[in-house]
Motif scaffolding. Structure first.
Motif, PDB file in Angstrom:
ATOM      1  N   UNK A   1       0.821  -1.218   0.000  1.00 24.83           N
ATOM      2  CA  UNK A   1       0.000   0.000   0.000  1.00 24.83           C
ATOM      3  C   UNK A   1       0.852   1.265   0.000  1.00 24.83           C
ATOM      4  N   UNK A   2       2.045   1.181   0.600  1.00 24.14           N
ATOM      5  CA  UNK A   2       2.923   2.368   0.635  1.00 24.14           C
ATOM      6  C   UNK A   2       4.198   2.110  -0.174  1.00 24.14           C
ATOM      7  N   UNK A   3       4.066   1.201  -1.165  1.00 23.13           N
ATOM      8  CA  UNK A   3       5.160   0.872  -2.084  1.00 23.13           C
ATOM      9  C   UNK A   3       6.395   0.284  -1.397  1.00 23.13           C
ATOM     10  N   UNK A   4       6.197  -0.342  -0.226  1.00 24.30           N
ATOM     11  CA  UNK A   4       7.295  -1.082   0.406  1.00 24.30           C
ATOM     12  C   UNK A   4       7.193  -2.511  -0.124  1.00 24.30           C
ATOM     13  N   UNK A   5       7.719  -2.727  -1.336  1.00 20.46           N
ATOM     14  CA  UNK A   5       7.645  -4.030  -1.999  1.00 20.46           C
ATOM     15  C   UNK A   5       8.934  -4.814  -1.731  1.00 20.46           C
ATOM     16  N   UNK A   6       8.941  -6.090  -2.151  1.00 23.00           N
ATOM     17  CA  UNK A   6      10.157  -6.891  -2.006  1.00 23.00           C
ATOM     18  C   UNK A   6      11.330  -6.215  -2.713  1.00 23.00           C
ATOM     19  N   UNK A   7      11.078  -5.726  -3.927  1.00 23.42           N
ATOM     20  CA  UNK A   7      12.158  -5.111  -4.710  1.00 23.42           C
ATOM     21  C   UNK A   7      12.674  -3.844  -4.021  1.00 23.42           C
ATOM     22  N   UNK A   8      11.742  -2.996  -3.539  1.00 21.56           N
ATOM     23  CA  UNK A   8      12.140  -1.742  -2.879  1.00 21.56           C
ATOM     24  C   UNK A   8      12.932  -2.035  -1.606  1.00 21.56           C
ATOM     25  N   UNK A   9      12.448  -3.009  -0.839  1.00 24.99           N
ATOM     26  CA  UNK A   9      13.157  -3.383   0.394  1.00 24.99           C
ATOM     27  C   UNK A   9      14.550  -3.914   0.087  1.00 24.99           C
ATOM     28  N   UNK A  10      14.622  -4.751  -0.944  1.00 25.48           N
ATOM     29  CA  UNK A  10      15.888  -5.395  -1.287  1.00 25.48           C
ATOM     30  C   UNK A  10      16.952  -4.372  -1.675  1.00 25.48           C
ATOM     31  N   UNK A  11      16.526  -3.337  -2.389  1.00 22.10           N
ATOM     32  CA  UNK A  11      17.476  -2.274  -2.760  1.00 22.10           C
ATOM     33  C   UNK A  11      18.067  -1.617  -1.514  1.00 22.10           C
ATOM     34  N   UNK A  12      17.194  -1.311  -0.562  1.00 21.67           N
ATOM     35  CA  UNK A  12      17.652  -0.644   0.663  1.00 21.67           C
ATOM     36  C   UNK A  12      18.461  -1.580   1.550  1.00 21.67           C
ATOM     37  N   UNK A  13      18.093  -2.861   1.559  1.00 23.44           N
ATOM     38  CA  UNK A  13      18.814  -3.843   2.386  1.00 23.44           C
ATOM     39  C   UNK A  13      20.287  -3.892   1.981  1.00 23.44           C
ATOM     40  N   UNK A  14      20.557  -3.801   0.674  1.00 23.43           N
ATOM     41  CA  UNK A  14      21.941  -3.906   0.192  1.00 23.43           C
ATOM     42  C   UNK A  14      22.818  -2.763   0.714  1.00 23.43           C
ATOM     43  N   UNK A  15      22.182  -1.647   1.126  1.00 20.92           N
ATOM     44  CA  UNK A  15      22.951  -0.531   1.695  1.00 20.92           C
ATOM     45  C   UNK A  15      23.196  -0.705   3.193  1.00 20.92           C
ATOM     46  N   UNK A  16      22.624  -1.803   3.765  1.00 17.41           N
ATOM     47  CA  UNK A  16      22.748  -2.034   5.207  1.00 17.41           C
ATOM     48  C   UNK A  16      23.888  -3.005   5.548  1.00 17.41           C
ATOM     49  N   UNK A  17      24.724  -3.329   4.557  1.00 16.61           N
ATOM     50  CA  UNK A  17      25.877  -4.208   4.752  1.00 16.61           C
ATOM     51  C   UNK A  17      25.506  -5.575   5.320  1.00 16.61           C
TER      52      UNK A  17
ATOM     53  N   UNK B   1      11.707  -7.807 -11.423  1.00 20.03           N
ATOM     54  CA  UNK B   1      12.473  -6.795 -10.700  1.00 20.03           C
ATOM     55  C   UNK B   1      13.103  -7.378  -9.436  1.00 20.03           C
ATOM     56  N   UNK B   2      12.301  -8.118  -8.658  1.00 18.36           N
ATOM     57  CA  UNK B   2      12.818  -8.729  -7.431  1.00 18.36           C
ATOM     58  C   UNK B   2      13.898  -9.747  -7.761  1.00 18.36           C
ATOM     59  N   UNK B   3      13.658 -10.560  -8.802  1.00 16.22           N
ATOM     60  CA  UNK B   3      14.632 -11.581  -9.197  1.00 16.22           C
ATOM     61  C   UNK B   3      15.958 -10.950  -9.619  1.00 16.22           C
ATOM     62  N   UNK B   4      15.884  -9.851 -10.376  1.00 19.77           N
ATOM     63  CA  UNK B   4      17.111  -9.181 -10.851  1.00 19.77           C
ATOM     64  C   UNK B   4      17.930  -8.630  -9.689  1.00 19.77           C
TER      65      UNK B   4
END
Length: 572
Positions: free
Chosen positions: A375-391, A404-407
């Protein structure tokens, strides 16, 4: 003021001496988790009455003798049989909004908290012996005690409730006060409480409340199969749905839109999370409650049911520094439990683990868990992008649903992360085809995917009523066996008994098919070889198919031919 220890109280009351207390404490050390009073009873130092007196002294309560007590029907009806049995209590009397109960565990304050939640009453506690409570449960509840059937019968005969429910369901001008009063009425609360307690007691995974034109059906899913309960009167559909909405903190005035919520309960000392989904239908709102009972699920990789060779290979794979491990299977096949168990084993202080899930089912200390919210665009793909910045070192993506998520998952594995995720496919080899269909180039699949684990859950035969089964020709044909190839091997089934609710099954066990990537398989995938060829090569390299795993359990007497046929497919 600190609570005095039960051992010292037994000494102060003159029931034992200091030397006997020392001996008791040594004996208790040899029985981890056992209560001191129970140990003292078992070795004959004190009686159960003396332990009850000591507990009452410890908790500043009174002792009641249930042998000299008569329970009237009105007080007994305050607590259902299921509730009395589960919490091991006897209701004594009700004074306005205070219910007095007898228990042999006055120190267990969770019992009082649970009863307050379920009954909406304040609780006062008296102390009795376990022997007296067992006898009272047998006397007052087994002979005409509460049951779903009896509560449903009462509800059918309640004319006032029937009239109010009919008015509310047909009303277009919504009266919130009347709706809340209906949902909070004692019979409705009592019925729903009993259904919830029965479901939790039977380790059910889902409870379905389904309104139809002429009936209101309640079904419970246990061990992957739905069982129908005694249906309540049709006019109570609105009242029960509204009661669930109140408990889940949903909008009871909204009857046209789907709603999702959750109910958190503590039952018998352990946390139970109920995920509630309400969906409008032609004849009312259909409600499903997913039961997440953390005490039932053991997040231990040794307990998921893999055989030793498969477990060894799986452990070696999940400990690799990078790559993708996929777990596949239909909804409810135990994928999440397997992945959680793997993460729990990898959860060490030297590694950072992050998950993104829809929803977060079990909270694990030491792992950062992110709930998906589309509902607020917190999708698997969006989360995954941010997770990669969390080391992170290892990442769990709840499900790979789109390209998108697979890529991003592939990119994460190529940059030195181990990624775990799930897919919905029939078996391990066909997962490769699924990734290709999403649009992933074959060279990226072969470069990143380390292993694919397919799994199913089949029901265990009840050990109390297991017997040999003489297979029919149809069963043998389905299993691709003849009486000659069957030989001396035996097949089994459960006849049905009280211990398994006459189903013949008790619990479930996992079937696993682990495909480890190797050079030969990678060459086949890059050359777009058929799935059947990939499957045959994987089996040549030691992969045990789901059907073979099922048949092994079948001949060991763990499950039935019907379960293996239902949950697995024949490979070409």
């Amino acid at each position: 003021m600190a609570i005095r220890r039960i051992g010292q109280i037994l000494v102060d009351m003159g029931f034992i001496n200091d030397d006997q207390l020392e001996m008791l404490l040594e004996e208790q050390d040899r029985q981890p988790g056992e209560k001191l009073g129970k140990v003292a009873e078992e070795i004959g130092l004190v009686t159960d009455e003396q332990v009850a007196q000591a507990l009452a002294e410890q908790m500043n309560m009174q002792v009641i003798s249930l042998e000299e007590f008569e329970l009237d029907d009105e007080t007994r009806d305050q607590v259902t049989e299921t509730m009395a049995q589960m919490y091991n209590i006897i209701p004594i009397r009700r004074d306005d909004d205070v219910l007095t109960i007898a228990t042999c565990e006055p120190q267990n304050l969770v019992i009082q908290d649970d009863l307050r939640t379920f009954l909406g009453l304040d609780i006062r506690t008296l102390v009795a012996t376990q022997r007296e409570i067992t006898a009272a449960l047998e006397k007052y509840y087994n002979a005409g005690g509460e049951s779903v059937e009896r509560i449903v019968e009462e509800l059918e005969n309640d004319e006032d409730l029937k009239k109010l429910a009919a008015e509310m369901e047909k009303s277009t001008a919504f009266d919130l006060t009347s709706a809340e009063a209906l949902a909070d009425s004692a019979p409705v609360r009592k019925l729903l409480n009993m259904i919830l307690l029965l479901a939790i007691k039977d380790h059910a995974s889902d409870i379905h409340f389904e309104p139809f034109e002429e009936e209101f059906r309640i079904r419970i899913k246990a061990d992957g199969v739905l069982y129908e309960m005694v249906p309540p009167p049709r006019h109570l559909a609105f009242a029960i749905t509204t009661r669930i909405k109140v408990m889940a903190d949903l909008d009871i005035a909204e009857r046209r839109m789907p709603q999702d919520g959750r109910i958190e309960l503590v039952v018998g000392g352990h946390s139970v999370d109920l995920r509630v989904s309400v969906l409008p239908t032609m004849f009312g709102e259909s409600t499903v409650m997913r039961v997440l009972d953390r005490s039932v699920v053991s997040l231990d990789l040794n307990k998921v049911g893999m055989d030793a060779p498969t477990m060894k290979l799986f452990r070696e794979t999940i400990e690799k520094p990078n790559g993708i491990v996929l777990v596949t299977g239909p909804t409810g096949s135990g994928k999440t439990t397997t992945l959680y168990s793997a993460l729990s084993e990898l959860n060490v202080i030297e590694e950072k683990l992050i998950t993104t899930e829809d929803p977060v089912e079990y909270d694990i200390d030491g792992i950062i868990q992110i709930p998906v919210d589309a509902d607020i665009d917190v999708t698997f793909a969006a989360c995954l992008r941010s997770i990669l910045r969390q080391d992170p070192d290892r990442i769990l993506v709840g499900e790979i649903r789109d390209l998108e998520t697979a890529e991003i998952a592939i990119q994460a594995s190529l940059t030195g992360h181990m990624v775990f995720s799930t897919l919905h496919t029939n078996d391990a080899p066909s997962s490769v085809t699924r990734l290709k269909d999403m649009g992933i180039p074959t060279f990226l699949i072969t470069a990143t995917v380390e292993a694919i684990l397919a799994q199913r859950l089949v029901r265990r035969i009840c050990t109390q009523c297991r017997e040999e089964l003489e297979p029919t020709d149809d069963i043998l044909m389905e299993l691709e066996l003849t009486r000659e190839t069957l030989g001396d091997r035996k097949l089994y089934r459960g006849t049905g008994c009280e211990g398994c609710n006459s189903t013949g099954y008790k619990g479930r066990v996992g079937l696993f098919e682990l495909m480890i990537m190797n050079d030969e398989l990678r060459e086949l995938i890059v050359s777009n070889s058929p799935v059947d060829q990939v499957r045959n090569v994987a089996r040549n390299h030691g992969m045990v198919s789901l059907r073979d795993a099922g048949e092994a359990f079948m001949f060991e007497g763990v499950t039935t031919p019907d379960e293996v046929i239902r949950e697995t497919i024949l490979e070409a």
